[in-house]
Every structure is written in C-alpha cells, then in structure tokens.
Scaffold this motif. Structure first.
Motif, mmCIF file in Angstrom:
data_model
loop_
_atom_site.group_PDB
_atom_site.id
_atom_site.type_symbol
_atom_site.label_atom_id
_atom_site.label_comp_id
_atom_site.label_asym_id
_atom_site.label_seq_id
_atom_site.Cartn_x
_atom_site.Cartn_y
_atom_site.Cartn_z
ATOM 1 N N GLN A 11 -15.963 -7.632 4.823
ATOM 2 C CA GLN A 11 -16.268 -9.057 4.765
ATOM 3 C C GLN A 11 -17.707 -9.320 5.218
ATOM 4 O O GLN A 11 -18.469 -10.010 4.550
ATOM 5 C CB GLN A 11 -15.331 -9.753 5.731
ATOM 6 C CG GLN A 11 -14.891 -11.126 5.360
ATOM 7 C CD GLN A 11 -13.690 -11.512 6.230
ATOM 8 O OE1 GLN A 11 -13.637 -11.217 7.423
ATOM 9 N NE2 GLN A 11 -12.715 -12.162 5.620
ATOM 10 N N GLU A 12 -18.061 -8.737 6.358
ATOM 11 C CA GLU A 12 -19.415 -8.934 6.894
ATOM 12 C C GLU A 12 -20.467 -8.435 5.924
ATOM 13 O O GLU A 12 -21.494 -9.076 5.705
ATOM 14 C CB GLU A 12 -19.566 -8.185 8.225
ATOM 15 C CG GLU A 12 -19.046 -8.974 9.397
ATOM 16 C CD GLU A 12 -19.442 -8.303 10.730
ATOM 17 O OE1 GLU A 12 -18.918 -8.765 11.750
ATOM 18 O OE2 GLU A 12 -20.241 -7.341 10.727
ATOM 19 N N ASP A 13 -20.189 -7.280 5.344
ATOM 20 C CA ASP A 13 -21.105 -6.685 4.381
ATOM 21 C C ASP A 13 -21.307 -7.622 3.190
ATOM 22 O O ASP A 13 -22.430 -7.876 2.742
ATOM 23 C CB ASP A 13 -20.513 -5.341 3.940
ATOM 24 C CG ASP A 13 -21.332 -4.667 2.871
ATOM 25 O OD1 ASP A 13 -22.568 -4.610 3.004
ATOM 26 O OD2 ASP A 13 -20.726 -4.199 1.874
ATOM 27 N N THR A 14 -20.211 -8.166 2.681
ATOM 28 C CA THR A 14 -20.295 -9.098 1.551
ATOM 29 C C THR A 14 -21.073 -10.355 1.939
ATOM 30 O O THR A 14 -21.916 -10.837 1.169
ATOM 31 C CB THR A 14 -18.872 -9.465 1.062
ATOM 32 O OG1 THR A 14 -18.310 -8.317 0.440
ATOM 33 C CG2 THR A 14 -18.889 -10.620 0.069
ATOM 34 N N GLU A 15 -20.815 -10.860 3.132
ATOM 35 C CA GLU A 15 -21.524 -12.066 3.578
ATOM 36 C C GLU A 15 -23.026 -11.827 3.670
ATOM 37 O O GLU A 15 -23.827 -12.659 3.254
ATOM 38 C CB GLU A 15 -20.967 -12.552 4.915
ATOM 39 C CG GLU A 15 -19.655 -13.311 4.750
ATOM 40 C CD GLU A 15 -18.881 -13.470 6.056
ATOM 41 O OE1 GLU A 15 -19.466 -13.208 7.136
ATOM 42 O OE2 GLU A 15 -17.688 -13.842 5.992
ATOM 43 N N GLN A 16 -23.397 -10.667 4.196
ATOM 44 C CA GLN A 16 -24.823 -10.329 4.295
ATOM 45 C C GLN A 16 -25.474 -10.295 2.915
ATOM 46 O O GLN A 16 -26.562 -10.814 2.697
ATOM 47 C CB GLN A 16 -25.013 -8.969 4.959
ATOM 48 C CG GLN A 16 -24.887 -9.024 6.470
ATOM 49 C CD GLN A 16 -24.718 -7.623 7.071
ATOM 50 O OE1 GLN A 16 -24.878 -6.620 6.375
ATOM 51 N NE2 GLN A 16 -24.393 -7.569 8.356
ATOM 52 N N ARG A 17 -24.767 -9.665 1.967
ATOM 53 C CA ARG A 17 -25.331 -9.553 0.621
ATOM 54 C C ARG A 17 -25.471 -10.932 -0.025
ATOM 55 O O ARG A 17 -26.492 -11.237 -0.654
ATOM 56 C CB ARG A 17 -24.442 -8.672 -0.254
ATOM 57 C CG ARG A 17 -24.310 -7.243 0.257
ATOM 58 C CD ARG A 17 -23.406 -6.437 -0.657
ATOM 59 N NE ARG A 17 -23.074 -5.141 -0.083
ATOM 60 C CZ ARG A 17 -22.828 -4.064 -0.789
ATOM 61 N NH1 ARG A 17 -22.858 -4.113 -2.113
ATOM 62 N NH2 ARG A 17 -22.520 -2.922 -0.203
ATOM 63 N N ALA A 19 -25.754 -13.758 1.459
ATOM 64 C CA ALA A 19 -26.775 -14.549 2.141
ATOM 65 C C ALA A 19 -28.148 -14.237 1.548
ATOM 66 O O ALA A 19 -28.995 -15.116 1.379
ATOM 67 C CB ALA A 19 -26.753 -14.236 3.638
ATOM 68 N N GLN A 20 -28.333 -12.962 1.190
ATOM 69 C CA GLN A 20 -29.625 -12.546 0.659
ATOM 70 C C GLN A 20 -29.969 -13.213 -0.675
ATOM 71 O O GLN A 20 -31.141 -13.429 -0.986
ATOM 72 C CB GLN A 20 -29.587 -11.026 0.510
ATOM 73 C CG GLN A 20 -30.948 -10.416 0.269
ATOM 74 C CD GLN A 20 -30.909 -8.914 0.506
ATOM 75 O OE1 GLN A 20 -30.113 -8.412 1.321
ATOM 76 N NE2 GLN A 20 -31.764 -8.186 -0.186
ATOM 77 N N LYS A 22 -28.778 -16.173 -1.653
ATOM 78 C CA LYS A 22 -28.507 -17.608 -1.561
ATOM 79 C C LYS A 22 -29.570 -18.476 -2.260
ATOM 80 O O LYS A 22 -29.215 -19.442 -2.943
ATOM 81 C CB LYS A 22 -28.375 -18.013 -0.083
ATOM 82 C CG LYS A 22 -27.514 -19.248 0.108
ATOM 83 C CD LYS A 22 -27.276 -19.538 1.579
ATOM 84 C CE LYS A 22 -26.691 -20.932 1.747
ATOM 85 N NZ LYS A 22 -26.757 -21.398 3.134
ATOM 86 N N ARG A 45 -25.640 -2.264 -3.455
ATOM 87 C CA ARG A 45 -26.263 -1.280 -2.567
ATOM 88 C C ARG A 45 -26.035 0.133 -3.130
ATOM 89 O O ARG A 45 -25.047 0.365 -3.843
ATOM 90 C CB ARG A 45 -25.613 -1.335 -1.175
ATOM 91 C CG ARG A 45 -25.731 -2.660 -0.458
ATOM 92 C CD ARG A 45 -26.994 -2.773 0.376
ATOM 93 N NE ARG A 45 -27.029 -4.041 1.105
ATOM 94 C CZ ARG A 45 -27.408 -5.212 0.581
ATOM 95 N NH1 ARG A 45 -27.791 -5.288 -0.681
ATOM 96 N NH2 ARG A 45 -27.415 -6.307 1.319
#
Lengths: 555, 555
Positions: A11-17, A19-20, A22, A45
């Motif tokens: 989940q965190e990984d997906t959120e980071q991606r 966000a990039q 956005k 990635r």
C-alpha cells in the motif's frame, strides 16, 4: 522481537508512486494521452510485474506502445504477466531491454519471434498457461503491480465501459487493485455518463483517452468460401459419428475451418439427421459469423462468449435471447466466466490441431514456434472436478470404463468428449500424425520443464481425420489406442504401419469408423451442403445485421 | 417463413414483471422491506429458476424467508439453483410446495433433511455440484430468472458494497442480469455513499434494507482446545512426509481439526524442520483464525479468500500485504476467482474426509445425508488443463509416471498433490476406510446417476491416517494401491486384511511410511507443540485484532 513488523508495504509503495504522478492529473482520474510515458515512468519500478491487457482480440495497444517509450534507465527488468503477446510492441519491450521475463497464454502472430527471443536470451520464459490458469495465478503468486487495460469508454471517476469486448478486464483489474496495485485504463473516449458500468471507478486509478480506438483482431471469422470438400466430409462425420451418437448439447467449437464447416452444416445436414433441438443447443464460444445460419434456424438456445468478434456487434445486440446482453443492449463477454463454463459446463470440446503423436497427445507447438495454448487445454480436457451428469458425459464415461477401472476400481464416472480434427497431411504435405511431437524439440530449445502439449492422450476421446474417426476412449490399453490412431492416419508414416487385418477388427468393434461405416456418401460432401457459401450469404442470413470487416468484403 | 421470430422474449418478460411492481418503488431502486413478499409475488412466475444467495457463510436470509411467505397459488414449481441450502427456509420452500427442483453444491446442517425431502418426493434433485461448476452452469443452461442476493450496504442507484463477504455475489449477479434476469438485493443498510462499489448499480434492479443484518456462519473457526494428540501426530506426519518432502508452496487447507493442527504447528514443528519460507507460502482459503500464529511468524506471503470469517474482519484489514484488500481497507473475497485459483494455481489440496473405499475413492456422503461437495472436488483433483510447472507438481508427476504411461505413452506430465487425512475410526467406532462407500446407497435412494464421490482414486495421491501415509500415486497398479491403503487402515476390516510381509515391502519401497519411518517421535505428538492452545491465545497472537464470535469466547 521488539521491532514492529509493517504489514502494508504494498500500500505504501503504491501511495508513493501515485504521489509522484499527482501533478499529471487533469480532472478526476484523467491524464492526458501526451503524459502517458511520464505516467508510466512514474508508477513503474524496475522488476515490477506488469500486465498489458490483450488476448486474441482486444488490445491495450496505445499503452503497450507507450511502455516501449519509457526511459530504460528508469524502467527495466519488468516481468510481464499477460494473456497474449500478439503485438509487435509486446516483443519490442524485450528487445529494448525494458522487460525480461514473460508468463503468458497465447502468442498468435508473434510465435516465431518469441521462440527467437527465448533462444537469444532476451526473454526468460516463466510458463505457458491457459487463460484461466493464468488468471488463477494473478490471484496467488503472479499478481501484477501495474495493469494497463482497455475500455470503450471511461468517466473521470474511473468507471469503465468495456461493453462488447469486456473479455479479460474484470479478472485483471480485480487481481491488481485488491493487491494494492495500480490500474491504468486507455479508453476510446472519456465521457460524462457511461452506457453501463462494467468496472467500478473505485477499482481504477487512471483513465486516458487514447488517440485512436484500441485494436481488435477478428480472429474468429472464417470465410465459408475457403471451406473445402474435405472439411465438409469431416464435418459430416463429426455430426453423424459424434454429435448424433452421443446427443451432445453443450459444446465449444475451436477456431478453424473444420468447426466452421460443422456450423454451416447444422441447418442442412444436421436438420436432415433430425438433430435440431437435440444437439448443439448451448455453446460457449465467441460470436462466430458462421453460426448465424444455425442461430437464425433456431438451433441455439444460449451462447456465452469469451469476447466479441468484429462486425458482429449489431447482430448480437439484436439476439438478446441467445447472447448475454447488458441493460444497454450490448454483449457482456467475460473470458474468465466463459472459460469456467467451458471447463465445467460443457460436454464436448471439438477443434483442430496441428500435430498428434502416435499415442494421441497433440500440440500446436512446432520447433520454432511458441504458439501458446489460449483456452484450448482448459476445455480440451476431462475436467476432473465435475460432478453433474448429462447423458453424453455418462455414455462417454461408460465407454471409458475398462480403462478407468484400472484406477478407480468399480467406481463409475462420466467423461467429457474431446475431439481433435485434422487432415492427415497439412499444407506442404507435412504429416499431422507423427512418431514424436515437435513440442519435444521446442521444450529443449526453450528450456521448458515439459513439452507443451495442448491435449493429452488420456483426455482426447476422438481423433477425426478424412480417413475416419478413432474412438480412442473405447479402446483397451495403449496398444489398441495406437492401432486405432494408425487406422485413421492415411498415408503418413504412422498410417502406413497400420495392419489391414487389425484395422478391419477395429472397424468391426466400432473403435474406428470410416465414412462408409457411418453411412456417409462421400459424393455428397461438397460445398452445396453449406448453409452459406461466402461472407455475403452470412450477411444475408443476418438480415444485414452482420457487418464484416473490410478485408472480408469481397463482393 | 413469413412470420417474424422474436428474439427478445426474455427482455419483454422481465419488463412486464418489473412494470407490475413499479408502484412498490420508493426512491430510485429502493423498496420497503414490508413490501418484499408483494415484490416477489410480482416478479416471480411458476417454474422460474431462482437463486437465493448463500454458501457456507453469508446468507440472503431475509429474502429466503420472504420467499417462504408468498402465495403458493401464485408462485410454485420453482427450480432453485443455489450454492447452498443450509437454512431452514431453504427447505421450507420445498415442504410448502413453492419450490420443487434443486441444483446445488453444499447442504451443511440440512443434509439429513434434504435426504428425507428427496425420498418423500418433495425435492427433485437436479445435481450436486462444486461451487465453481454450478457458477459455470449459471452461464450456460441454469441461468436464474430472479436472484436474491445479500450485501452489507447499498445505495438507491443499486450499487452494492459486499465488502468482507463478497463471496458468490459477483458470479450470481452477472449470470442473472446479463441473461435479462432480475436481481434483488437485501442490504444491512441503505446509504448515500458506499465505502466502495463491489457490484455496479446497473446490474441490480431492487435494493431492500433488511430488518436485520444478513446471517453469517463462522464455519472455518476451529478451537485449538479441541485438537487432540492424534491430530497433532498426523499433522507432524503431513509436515515431514509431504510438505517437506515435496516442498509444497501453494496450498488449500480443507476445513477441520487436522488442518487446524497443521496451521498451528507451522511456527513450532515447521520451524524446527527448517521449512519457513520454503513451504506453505501462498494459500487459497478463508481467513482461518488458526492461521494467525503462522501469519504473525512470517510464514505466509499471500492468501486469497473464498469468503470472510466472522471475527477476522479487523485482523485481515490490518494485514493488507497478505490478504486481498480494497481501497476501503476491507477484504475482497471472491469465491469464483478463489476456486479458480484453487483449481489451477495450487500444488496441493489437503483435507479430511469421512470415508474412503479400498481403492481410494472418498466421500462425505452417507446413506442418509446429502452433504454436497462445496469446493472440495474442484481443488481435490488433478486439474487437467494446468500447464505451468512447479517443483512439487513435477516431482509428483514423475512418481506417477509408471501409471501415466499406460495412457500417455512416453509423454511426461506433472500432478497435483491431493491428500486425504482421516483417523481409521470415526466417532462411535465407525470405520472410515471401507469396502464400499455409503455413497452407493445414497445414489440408489436419491436416484443419482453416479455415487457422489468427493475425491476419486486417480486424483488422491496420499491417504494419511494415524498409522501412516500411503503414497498411492507411487504404486504400480490397482492391487498395489489397495495394499498401500490396507497398510494404513489399522484395525478396520480393510486394515485387518493387510499382509504384514507385504506391508514391510511397501515400507521398504517408500510407498507407505509410518511415523517411525518418518523419524517422528510419537512422544512429542502432544498439545505442547501447538503455537496456540485455545481461542484466547489466538486473540493474543493477533494483538487483539481477532474478535471471535461469542460462542468461542470461553475465558
């Protein structure tokens, strides 16, 4: 033990991606087509498992081409998990070094190029699957991190209308999104209000209006003009020696001219045999244009489709009692459920093959072509988890009993009919029944664990050539089955080993039947038997509802 | 030929029915719970095929009870097509004369009553299916005209939130709606905005806020306190003699104490054997509470669920790297895809059975109980359409080779492991390994075409009793397989026929292994081996996230 384990890394990984990327969003979930490469570079990635939607029909081709344009310093070592690889772009990913591993089901026109890529080390091959088997793995060990799918229309909340060509989309999106992955859809059009929702907006992260409609291959269209007298003879044998003999109602027809001939004989020879309403009433298959005369003549009660077929949109819409149709009046095709039905709810799979060995194992693979399986093995097998009985299934099981008892003791069981049709020689006089399958060579070259067999000998019940039908499951033991195969193998090397006395015994025992044994007059096996002799006549049968693609319009 | 055939009879029929109930609608697709019986009388006609959602877990119970209240002068001769019939209301429909025919998959607590109804002629039994097989038929010949489904929440446009217990809903709704049928959903609550959309509103005709939440059965909860030393011994044998020996990674555990014991031994005996990360890394199963210690210890990489399990909601939500979780943070269970994965993506099915015969066929049916199959045969078989290879599958196939060659010639193939665990005697000293299955008697009484077998002898690879493991697929021929079964059948009549010299040979050949052959010290097989000894300890392992139903709270 004091360290706290994290359980939401995906989940965190997906959120980071997300966000990039956005800044790329315009309105809601929409991104401009011009930003697609940036988007893909932002959310993908190195080493990711990626799915590009595409089977033997619709293709997320715009997204596939965009993926070829990413900076390979940023995106590389991808593991592609996808139904099919028929587009040039699919292979280019490997040639460019963006992707390195492949798990798939069907190659289509790229089968030779895949073989070359494997031998050159550009593709590490995971495995060749059936469609449903690959979907199954999406939910377990091969879930995609990012999926690139195709829709007719999308709205800015992410809802998708996949309509006539829904096909693989629901399976891919569900497997990806609920493993916290990212779903990107290309749509032919972004609209305010969809005709119907096929995929809920919650499940989709990005929608892009593609510069051109997605590509669709009319793979299931066969021009009746190309059906030969031999196809017709074999179709007559199938109808009399199998459909009628077993009263088979629920059927999948594989792709090809043999089954197209059967479809076009239903309203002629089939009616003559009195089979209407008794056989071939329920089918799982794409909307084959060659089925139109049988549908119009009232043969079919229900058809469920893997996908659509170009040109059949309007015809299908106007036959809602036969096809699965949405509230918007358009076909809902669904490969996952249609393959499930093909596996568990059918009494017969019948289709052509390229090569059988002397034991009855058959394959479409040759030494230099990694063709893949598509859906054939899933339907062309005796689905072992099946428990409901039909007359055809019970009869076939009874005939198999002497073999089955070696494993089950006195316990009875039914068996699905699996029919492989092939002329004894293919184009260029290549024999189709051989000592050893080319699949062995391919396995060696491509370092596969096993030769890629389409239908195994214990699943095939009938081999049908222009010489006759071998009823393999009625035979006792491997030697007798091999003799039955020899008896229908004509002038191939295998056929020349047949012993005439033995063949006579097999015919007397009903283990082999020639056209004469079936009471079929070879003189009648000609094109006058076809309900439609060309594409134009199919259009006529459809009352003008069938709209064939340009390349099939030759009148 | 001049008459114009109509092709939209299904559609017209549905429109007529919906027009009749139009006055009942409040706002959008909502109807008041008090009008449910009127609604059902309006949209259902005699002879209709009707589906009531319900498997072994969630139940559309309010709608089932409403259907029992219709005027049977208006609604009768219904053909029920549904996964399960565990509720009293399901059987009442037949006893009241509203329904007459049944196609299903699982009976649960009603298995005796069904047997009685069949014998009294109140139920005409179509067939007993596996879940996935029945879904398959929904798309071909058993599509429902009206389906009654259950959701947590709905909005007035018909969108459904099925969340943690999505289960069968997608398959039922798609099969019904796209054959122009009518979908009626009971929801625990009707809201303005759903946490996520599981079923698009287009696909649903009516939503009703039920007076109470739908019923859910916590079928997959086993209290570790009830695990015996024998369960533990057998679980140790399974881990050392099968999991370790084959390196099996992708697994389904059937329901029951044998597999609960295995789950609770993973972090203890499993770690001792050095198996962590090497076996049992990917699973398809419901969120068994007894898996919590293994999950917390880092054994599992991914789990896909058929359905939810009461009390596990919060725990599952907090482990999104392991389970399939939606953007709302809740499990997405899906029986159709999980069963597909169970069929095609797993290397082993292991579970208990009630009865095996001397050949290795096994069944949970007894003469007076029509239990049904659920999902077991779908997973407890050698999925013949599978084409991808794993080490475990290849090894098992190689061991089966001498038998397989009788059918395939020299062509190799893998094989799935199918393990049946049973103590040689059940409760009341009933032998579990018998000359002839009770299923034969049931078939006769219920007029079934075939005895209802759960796992056939050619699919089962291992029978595991407290006496030892019989490696059936390694045996050559039926006689040797029967001898291996006798060797692990203890003091049953079948076991007493074992010849000690023959058993010694089988053990020497590795076809039978006792705990001693496996190097297992029986003294260690006791409850101190369990990672959790009761429900309270499972709650502790979960850090308080597991919230067991009241009946399991005994501390």
């Amino acid at each position: 033990m004091s360290e706290v384990k994290k359980w939401n890394l995906l989940q965190e990984d997906t959120e980071q991606r997300m966000a990039q990327v956005k800044p790329l969003f315009k309105q809601g979930k929409e991104i401009d087509a011009a930003d697609t490469v940036l988007l893909l570079e932002g959310v993908i990635r190195p080493g990711d498992r990626i799915n590009i939607e595409g089977n033997n029909q619709k293709q997320a081709d715009f997204l596939a081409e965009a993926l070829c344009k990413v900076d390979k310093e940023k995106v590389h070592h991808l593991h592609m998990v996808q139904s099919a690889v028929p587009l040039a772009a699919h292979l280019e990913l490997f040639e460019l070094g963006i992707a390195e591993k492949l798990d798939f089901a069907y190659a289509g026109p790229q089968s030779e190029r895949i073989a070359t890529c494997i031998q050159e080390g550009k593709i590490k091959l995971g495995a060749i699957h059936t469609y449903l088997e690959l979907f199954a793995r999406y939910f377990i060990d091969l879930y995609p991190k990012v999926s690139l799918v195709a829709a007719f229309e999308a709205d800015r909340e992410g809802n998708l209308y996949t309509g006539f060509n829904t096909e693989d989309t629901p399976a891919i999106v569900e497997a990806t999104k609920f493993r916290q992955g990212i779903v990107i859809a290309q749509a032919n059009k972004i609209v305010d209000k969809l005709p119907r929702v096929d995929i809920p907006g919650d499940w989709v992260d990005v929608v892009i209006e593609a510069p051109r409609p997605f590509y669709v291959e009319p793979l299931f269209t066969r021009d009746p003009a190309l059906i030969t007298d031999t196809h017709i003879l074999m179709a007559m044998m199938a109808l009399k020696g199998i459909y009628a003999e077993y009263g088979v109602q629920r059927i999948n027809h594989g792709i090809g001219f043999f089954t197209a001939a059967i479809e076009l004989l239903l309203p002629t020879y089939g009616e003559e045999l009195g089979l209407k309403g008794k056989v071939c009433t329920h089918m799982v298959l794409n909307p084959h244009p060659t089925l139109i005369p049988a549908i119009e003549s009232g043969w079919l009660q229900a058809i469920h489709c893997f996908g659509g077929e170009l040109g059949m949109e309007n015809y299908v819409s106007q036959r809602p009692d036969i096809f699965t149709i949405g509230p918007d009046g358009t076909l809902r095709s669904n490969r996952a459920f249609a393959q499930t039905a093909g596996h568990y709810a059918l009494d017969m799979f019948i289709g052509g093959t390229l090569q059988s060995d002397k034991y009855g194992n058959s394959s479409t693979a040759t030494a230099d072509r990694v063709a893949g399986f598509g859906g054939a093995p899933n339907m062309g097998c005796d689905a072992k988890g099946r428990r409901h009985a039909t007359d055809a299934w019970l009869k076939c099981g009874e005939e198999f009993n002497s073999t089955q008892q070696l494993l089950l003791g006195e316990m009875p069981r039914g068996k699905r009919l699996v029919v492989q049709m092939q002329e004894t020689f293919r184009e260029k006089m290549i024999p189709s029944i051989v000592e050893r399958l080319d699949a062995w060579q391919l396995a060696e070259k491509a370092e596969l664990s096993l030769p890629p067999v389409m239908v195994y000998a214990d699943d095939v019940t009938h081999i049908l050539t222009e010489e006759g039908i071998a009823y393999l499951h009625r035979c006792e033991g491997l030697e007798q089955r091999m003799a039955a195969i020899r008896a229908v193998s004509g002038y191939t090397e295998i056929g020349l080993q047949a012993d005439p006395a033995e063949t006579a015994q097999l015919r007397a025992a009903g283990l082999v039947k020639t056209p004469e044994d079936l009471g079929i007059n070879r003189q009648r096996a000609n094109r006058s038997m076809l309900a439609a002799k060309n594409i134009k006549e199919l259009v006529d049968w459809s009352g003008g509802l069938y709209n064939p693609p340009a390349r099939f319009r030759n009148w």
